[in-house]
Design an enzyme around this catalytic site. Structure first.
Site, mmCIF file in Angstrom:
data_model
loop_
_atom_site.group_PDB
_atom_site.id
_atom_site.type_symbol
_atom_site.label_atom_id
_atom_site.label_comp_id
_atom_site.label_asym_id
_atom_site.label_seq_id
_atom_site.Cartn_x
_atom_site.Cartn_y
_atom_site.Cartn_z
ATOM 1 N N ARG A 55 0.879 -1.199 0.000
ATOM 2 C CA ARG A 55 0.000 0.000 0.000
ATOM 3 C C ARG A 55 0.908 1.239 0.000
ATOM 4 N NH1 ARG A 55 -4.296 0.206 -1.998
ATOM 5 N NH2 ARG A 55 -5.245 -1.433 -0.701
ATOM 6 N N HIS A 157 1.751 2.257 -10.484
ATOM 7 C CA HIS A 157 0.714 2.718 -9.539
ATOM 8 C C HIS A 157 1.349 3.593 -8.442
ATOM 9 C CE1 HIS A 157 -2.772 2.643 -6.927
ATOM 10 N NE2 HIS A 157 -3.449 1.972 -7.824
ATOM 11 N N ASP A 201 -11.133 9.053 -8.489
ATOM 12 C CA ASP A 201 -10.650 7.797 -9.091
ATOM 13 C C ASP A 201 -10.968 7.896 -10.571
ATOM 14 O OD1 ASP A 201 -11.079 4.235 -8.325
ATOM 15 O OD2 ASP A 201 -9.780 5.322 -9.737
ATOM 16 N N GLU A 259 -0.713 7.988 -11.802
ATOM 17 C CA GLU A 259 -0.311 6.691 -12.330
ATOM 18 C C GLU A 259 -0.188 6.723 -13.852
ATOM 19 O OE1 GLU A 259 -3.366 4.075 -10.815
ATOM 20 O OE2 GLU A 259 -3.472 5.218 -8.950
HETATM 21 O O1 TA6 Z 1 -5.507 3.220 -9.307
HETATM 22 C C1 TA6 Z 1 -6.798 3.391 -8.880
HETATM 23 C C2 TA6 Z 1 -7.386 2.064 -8.449
HETATM 24 O O2 TA6 Z 1 -7.725 1.281 -9.551
HETATM 25 C C3 TA6 Z 1 -8.580 2.374 -7.556
HETATM 26 O O3 TA6 Z 1 -9.783 1.998 -8.178
HETATM 27 C C4 TA6 Z 1 -8.278 1.593 -6.287
HETATM 28 O O4 TA6 Z 1 -8.831 0.308 -6.363
HETATM 29 C C5 TA6 Z 1 -6.747 1.567 -6.301
HETATM 30 O O5 TA6 Z 1 -6.446 1.302 -7.659
HETATM 31 C C6 TA6 Z 1 -6.113 0.619 -5.323
HETATM 32 O O6 TA6 Z 1 -6.289 -0.701 -5.721
HETATM 33 P P1 TA6 Z 1 -5.694 -1.856 -4.740
HETATM 34 O O7 TA6 Z 1 -5.991 -3.159 -5.443
HETATM 35 O O8 TA6 Z 1 -4.220 -1.586 -4.602
HETATM 36 O O9 TA6 Z 1 -6.400 -1.668 -3.420
#
Ligand code: TA6
Length: 283
Positions: A55, A157, A201, A259
């Site tokens: 995270r 990400h 988002d 991202e």
């Molecule tokens: O990057 C945005 C996203 O797709 C959001 O929809 C949210 O789900 C985030 O990624 C985090 O995803 P994760 O699977 O790491 O909790």
């Protein structure tokens, strides 16, 4: 510039003090320090032991962004397997006083038997992380080593650290069409600077400008992309409170995900072909 390895962590460093830390798990960059300041957001409860995706930092998204409902990637967990597999350290590939590059690799041999069955395409990934005094560069090379064409997405990400989300504006998205996952609608960005005042988002597709993250009008990060046409902007806002590995609860005030990706459509890779892309964060 140097590289040091300690168990499953790789550290890149420059004589002037800049450093980057990468977990072999997911080849996840978890720290980028410049002038003693951390530039990436890493949740205080981020799992770093391989039990779940990290995270924070720069998780790698491949072969699918989000959760597919059809096609070969529909059986994979959200954001695919690149961020949950242990990558191989290929080594330091270049260094100078002002720059150091380290490469990581992933192939079917690094996937569980289950994953290889779920996504049965022979592939090769080479991921390069380059630290310079004023930038962090990430490059990916995807090779189709099989005899069948496959479709994929790629995305970095990236969780950027910001002093105070209420002062943040994201420049470079004006006029760009985006898919809003909060309102489940499509729209076109009208703001020269996107302010973050609630959960965001969005997948901005075909972004031609460089994206600049500003705080109080001053540029914090400039994100340059090569062959990554889309930019996802995410801030969970108070959803963060319900996320077990997001800490502190108000940590969303100190982060924004910008991202760089190729996610608004499937990218096709023919047998034996190679696809390359990159993103550079300049401070
Ligand atoms: O990057 C945005 C996203 O797709 C959001 O929809 C949210 O789900 C985030 O990624 C985090 O995803 P994760 O699977 O790491 O909790």
């Amino acid at each position: 510039g140097g590289m040091s390895v300690e168990s499953d962590n790789v550290t890149l460093s420059l004589p002037s003090g800049e450093s980057v830390k990468v977990l072999l798990y997911g080849a996840t960059v978890i720290s980028w320090i410049v002038d003693g300041q951390e530039k990436l957001f890493l949740s205080e409860k981020a799992k770093l032991d391989g039990t779940k995706p990290v995270r924070g930092g720069i998780p790698l998204v491949f072969p699918v962004f989000g959760k597919a409902t059809e096609g070969p990637t529909a059986v994979l967990t959200q954001h695919g397997f690149a961020r949950i597999c242990k990558w191989e350290l290929l080594g330091k590939t270049s260094e100078s006083e002002r720059s150091v590059q380290v490469d990581f690799g992933l192939g079917p041999e690094n996937l569980t038997a289950g994953l290889q069955k779920q996504w049965p395409y022979p592939f090769g990934l080479i991921y390069s992380v380059t630290l310079t005094r004023t930038s962090l560069e990430t490059k990916i090379l995807v090779r189709n080593e099989g005899s069948e064409t496959f479709d994929f997405n790629w995305l970095f990400h990236t969780y950027l650290r910001v002093p105070d989300i209420s002062t943040v504006g994201v420049e470079g998205l004006k006029g760009v069409q985006y898919k809003d996952k909060v309102t489940a609608s499509e729209a076109t960005e009208e703001n020269a600077e996107l302010a973050i005042v609630s959960k965001v988002d969005r997948v901005y597709a075909n972004v031609s400008n460089t994206v600049v993250v500003k705080s109080g009008g001053n540029p914090l990060y400039r994100v340059e992309r090569t062959n990554l046409e889309d930019v996802v902007i995410w801030n969970p806002w108070e959803d963060a409170v319900g996320m077990a590995d997001f800490s502190p609860d108000d940590g969303y005030k100190n982060m924004i995900c910008v991202e760089a990706g190729a996610v608004s459509k499937w990218h096709k890779l023919e047998p034996q072909n190679v696809w390359e892309a990159g993103a550079v964060i300049h401070i």
